[in-house]
Design a protein around this motif. Sequence first.
Motif, PDB file in Angstrom:
ATOM      1  N   TYR A 279     -12.460  60.782  53.460  1.00  0.00           N
ATOM      2  CA  TYR A 279     -12.997  60.403  52.151  1.00  0.00           C
ATOM      3  C   TYR A 279     -11.985  60.620  51.017  1.00  0.00           C
TER       4      TYR A 279
ATOM      5  N   ARG B 238     -10.375  57.732  48.609  1.00  0.00           N
ATOM      6  CA  ARG B 238     -10.545  57.720  47.147  1.00  0.00           C
ATOM      7  C   ARG B 238      -9.192  57.782  46.442  1.00  0.00           C
TER       8      ARG B 238
ATOM      9  N   HIS C 243     -18.175  61.960  42.197  1.00  0.00           N
ATOM     10  CA  HIS C 243     -18.494  61.964  43.632  1.00  0.00           C
ATOM     11  C   HIS C 243     -18.434  63.382  44.198  1.00  0.00           C
TER      12      HIS C 243
ATOM     13  N   GLU D 188      -7.910  54.402  45.567  1.00  0.00           N
ATOM     14  CA  GLU D 188      -8.586  53.786  44.426  1.00  0.00           C
ATOM     15  C   GLU D 188      -8.205  54.461  43.108  1.00  0.00           C
TER      16      GLU D 188
ATOM     17  N   ASP E 127     -12.949  61.257  38.894  1.00  0.00           N
ATOM     18  CA  ASP E 127     -13.454  60.774  40.176  1.00  0.00           C
ATOM     19  C   ASP E 127     -14.165  61.876  40.954  1.00  0.00           C
TER      20      ASP E 127
END
Length: 277
Positions: free
Chosen positions: A153, A157, A251, A160, A247
Amino acid sequence: MTRRGWRLGAVAVLAAICVSGPGRPEVIRTASDLGSLPADRYGYTPQDYQRWQRASALLVRQCMAERGHPDFPLDPRYPSDPVVATAVSTDYGALDLTTARRWGYGWDPAKSLALRPKGRRMTNAEYADLPACNADASRQLMRGIDLKGDWLYASTRAIEVDKAVKRDPRLRAAWDAWSRCVAEQGFTRYPDPVAAYTDTAWQRGSDGNTRHTQRERATAAADVTCKRRHHTAELWHAARAQKQAVDIARHRDRYTAGLQALRTYRATIAEVLRKLG
């Protein structure tokens, strides 16, 4: 204020914040000089890699013994030597002026030799059994971990987040200042430092190293000099820190699950090293 004026003003404020950070050296020579980033705690570290290498080698040796190869070395050479490449770049491109002047965007060829395996060359029979033992070691080290949902994960991320960083107007302005500076010294006007590092003009060989030409070395030196003059790496680092923090906040649960997977992995590594190391 015009849009360009806003950009330059934002860069000036950001520079004042990040350049004067506590504990940061005046001259940035390595990425670690810039300090940590919010996402660092969720990522695989060089220390993790070193411990994984040791644990994996121990498990592979145990597996190879079970397959009839009792003296398999921990650090074997392949039946024929593969090309060994050494990566020396940072997320911010070249940073050390001495290295840039000597090796340009490449590195000392002697460093590649230092990474070659220390053990004996494996036999063809050992080499045939190695893939199965490597796979078995990986299964043991990753047990209890959701690879797609948790383990990958943070790295997913990161891709991005880096895209968002590159779109940040403050960073775009910082890159533009750096680019003009390099061009004013008589070199190519690159859009960003990564483009300078990866320029095909440096003619990297099969090992990834460059030819260290006079033009390459002079370009790399100008690159680093301009980074220092305009605090490019510091601004870049600050932009990454800001985007990562946002971010992670958005999340939080997913990052926390990924961190737990990393802790599970580290505990498994520690157990293997305790039993076999």
